[in-house]
Design a protein around this motif. Sequence first.
Motif, mmCIF file in Angstrom:
data_model
loop_
_atom_site.group_PDB
_atom_site.id
_atom_site.type_symbol
_atom_site.label_atom_id
_atom_site.label_comp_id
_atom_site.label_asym_id
_atom_site.label_seq_id
_atom_site.Cartn_x
_atom_site.Cartn_y
_atom_site.Cartn_z
ATOM 1 N N ALA A 271 0.759 -0.960 -0.376
ATOM 2 C CA ALA A 271 -0.109 -0.314 0.337
ATOM 3 C C ALA A 271 0.723 1.205 0.366
ATOM 4 O O ALA A 271 0.440 2.438 -0.858
ATOM 5 N N ILE A 272 1.505 1.556 0.843
ATOM 6 C CA ILE A 272 3.508 2.338 1.010
ATOM 7 C C ILE A 272 3.657 2.232 -0.428
ATOM 8 O O ILE A 272 3.531 4.424 -1.836
ATOM 9 N N PHE A 273 3.498 1.400 -1.304
ATOM 10 C CA PHE A 273 4.426 1.439 -2.859
ATOM 11 C C PHE A 273 3.037 1.861 -3.243
ATOM 12 O O PHE A 273 3.646 2.303 -4.836
ATOM 13 N N ASP A 274 1.908 1.725 -3.445
ATOM 14 C CA ASP A 274 0.492 2.069 -4.253
ATOM 15 C C ASP A 274 0.666 3.342 -4.147
ATOM 16 O O ASP A 274 1.072 4.212 -5.464
ATOM 17 N N TYR A 275 0.323 3.911 -2.951
ATOM 18 C CA TYR A 275 1.115 5.780 -2.519
ATOM 19 C C TYR A 275 1.749 6.146 -3.365
ATOM 20 O O TYR A 275 1.691 7.517 -4.238
ATOM 21 N N LEU A 276 2.978 5.872 -3.541
ATOM 22 C CA LEU A 276 3.723 6.762 -4.150
ATOM 23 C C LEU A 276 3.898 6.747 -5.409
ATOM 24 O O LEU A 276 4.108 7.406 -5.923
ATOM 25 N N GLN A 277 3.257 5.199 -6.210
ATOM 26 C CA GLN A 277 2.912 5.451 -7.501
ATOM 27 C C GLN A 277 1.981 6.161 -7.709
ATOM 28 O O GLN A 277 2.248 7.058 -8.907
ATOM 29 N N GLU A 278 1.154 6.089 -7.003
ATOM 30 C CA GLU A 278 -0.101 7.214 -7.083
ATOM 31 C C GLU A 278 0.582 8.891 -7.059
ATOM 32 O O GLU A 278 0.064 9.223 -7.695
#
Length: 179
Positions: free
Chosen positions: A84-91
């Motif tokens: 989820a942290i990496f999803d946030y980063l991607q977003e």
Amino acid sequence: MKKPTARDAIVKTAARLFYKQGYSNTGINQIIEEAGVAKSTLYQRFRSKEDLLMTYLDTTGSANISALTNAASTATNPKDKLLAIFDYLQERTTQPEFHGCHFLNLVYEMPEGEERARIEIKKQKDNVRTLFAQILKPIHQEQLADEIYILFEGALIGHKTHHDTWPIQSAKNTISKLL
């Protein structure tokens, strides 16, 4: 709604300029002009440009760790929290106002001897490492926090270099394999 103080205007303006154009390329006169304050007002609140930088790093660091913690809180297990942290980063990297990692941008332009800023940047980066260790603690995998941290930093640098999200996706794939 409370009217922003002169200090708030100075910090907000400096933060925007430091992030968008860099610390070295941002002059005090530009901050004063764009914040709409007098030079004496700035110097009553900040003794130097470096003091203003330190406030920027502290404020940005707090906002950054809060955003990463909030992203992690959307999931229930450690693996999904990290993803989820990496999803946030991607977003985040797809937003037009994203210009890379605040801290990495600055650390590369800091000349030798700027230890005060480097120490603060290291502190902020260590907070991310600590967050990863806290997330991994329930599954007794805290020792992987440094590997996850390296993936996180590599994803940020890869995105900055390639202007693409594949480095972030690649880091996520690696996390999935690690956990």
